[in-house]
Design an enzyme around this catalytic site. Sequence first.
Site, short mmCIF file in Angstrom:
data_model
loop_
_atom_site.label_atom_id
_atom_site.label_comp_id
_atom_site.label_asym_id
_atom_site.label_seq_id
_atom_site.Cartn_x
_atom_site.Cartn_y
_atom_site.Cartn_z
CE LYS A 116 -3.78 -2.01 2.34
NZ LYS A 116 -4.80 -2.20 3.45
CD GLU A 275 -11.08 -1.66 -1.28
OE1 GLU A 275 -11.56 -2.71 -1.11
OE2 GLU A 275 -10.14 -1.55 -0.61
NE ARG A 292 -9.03 -9.51 -3.73
CZ ARG A 292 -9.84 -8.42 -2.85
NH1 ARG A 292 -10.68 -9.36 -3.84
NH2 ARG A 292 -9.31 -7.73 -1.90
#
Length: 458
Positions: A116, A275, A292
């Site tokens: 991240k 996101e 994914r």
Amino acid sequence: MIQKLLIANRGEIAVRIIRACREMGIKTVAVYSRADADALHTLLADEAICIGPESSRDSYLNMEQILSAAVVMKADAIHPGFGFLSENSRFARMCSQCHIKFVGPDPDVISRMGNKAEARKTMMAAGIPVVPGSREPVREWQEGQREADRIGYPVMVKAALGGGGKGMRIVRDSKDFQSQFQMAQRETEAAFGDDNMYVEKYIENPRHVEFQILADEFGNVIHLGERDCSIQRRHQKLVEEAPCPAISEKQREIMGETAVRAAKAAGYENAGTIEFLLDKDGSFYFIEMNTRIQVEHGITEAVTGIDLIKEQLRIASGLPLAFRQEDVSIRGHAIECRINAENPARNFMPSPGTVTNLHFPGGNGVRIDSAVYNGYTVPPYYDSMILKLIVWASSREDAVRKMRSALGELVIEGIHTNLDFQYDILCSRDYEEGKVDTGFIESHFGQRTEKDARKSPV
Ligand code: ADP
């Protein structure tokens, strides 16, 4: 086109993929652990091969064993589903070394987006808004505290390689920083074998809004609209809906265009998700990319009419996207409830066991993706999600009513599930009015999950 696909997964997602393959004329190979000899995916696939004992580590996470199975069974591609090896770049690389197509993006993209802290850097360089936070991974608490003091409290300490809500802590005051950071770091090391952390601003009760991306190998990237996944317990999604009831057409266009830019910056191929956290003032921030298929992909399928698994397989076969951005339109409203084999009365403890009586709701606009059947024994070794209930209706109001009706009709006996808890969420006034954020479960069901909240890492 892919001729024979091995599905390196289990449960409802493996079943979902097998069904798509059957419709496309692709042969399927299931892999199963010793605990899954009677599992639905094992029974439904054209062929099935046992890959090891019960524990995931020795079966569904055993890369060599899965690749050997693919070679022996002459599969030309592997679909990893979600969880397990789906975001494991080493596995994706091993597949290509064995000349087996991994249904997903390039291994380098998986590792870059899987970290991240790295993903944030890529996004910042591309001008994508990220939550204000540290630029580099942080390993020493002193350094983290300096960052936190600079950003301003509250902050969130996160695991660079994090997932599933693990290794995450909110820190509200500088004096608590050291202990919270160290606790999160210990948890991170245990879960991911890595101690790289980063610090970012904690956004108070935002919405979780994510965009579905499709990208082919020719550089075509489109989005299929968003999903609102704000209803979460311990940072894990419980109920999702599409579209997000809080954003305008204009906002959708801006966020969607940003998501496409983010996927391009990542060099993305196949289906993926960007996101964002959406703040109350309408500002939004990238938090992570999932490289994914997602659990909640079915609600996007319901509102767009596009079969995401089939698209994944077409893209992996080297075909260009069959549609352009302007061909995608969002119709009606879809909601998904995740049904887990767990006991809400006992801190949502997993509740494996034998299903003694099962009845599924049906009717117009009701879809069930499940791996359970009458007499099936839910094994204790894996994720507790056993079923996804998805409804579609022409308006949000009708979708909420349809979901209540479907939840009311669904019968699962012999094991504990979160079915009643889901029903209560759907019946709450604020949910009905679309007033949801990531603090919803805490603020509405805090009492019921109180014992659990005390144990929660945040
Ligand atoms: P994971 O990969 O472990 O699922 P994410 O980064 O996707 O972690 O975050 C999971 C959830 O945690 C988000 O949907 C949101 O509810 C919450 N969260 C994450 N980062 C923040 C933040 N900076 N501020 C507030 N909530 C956050």
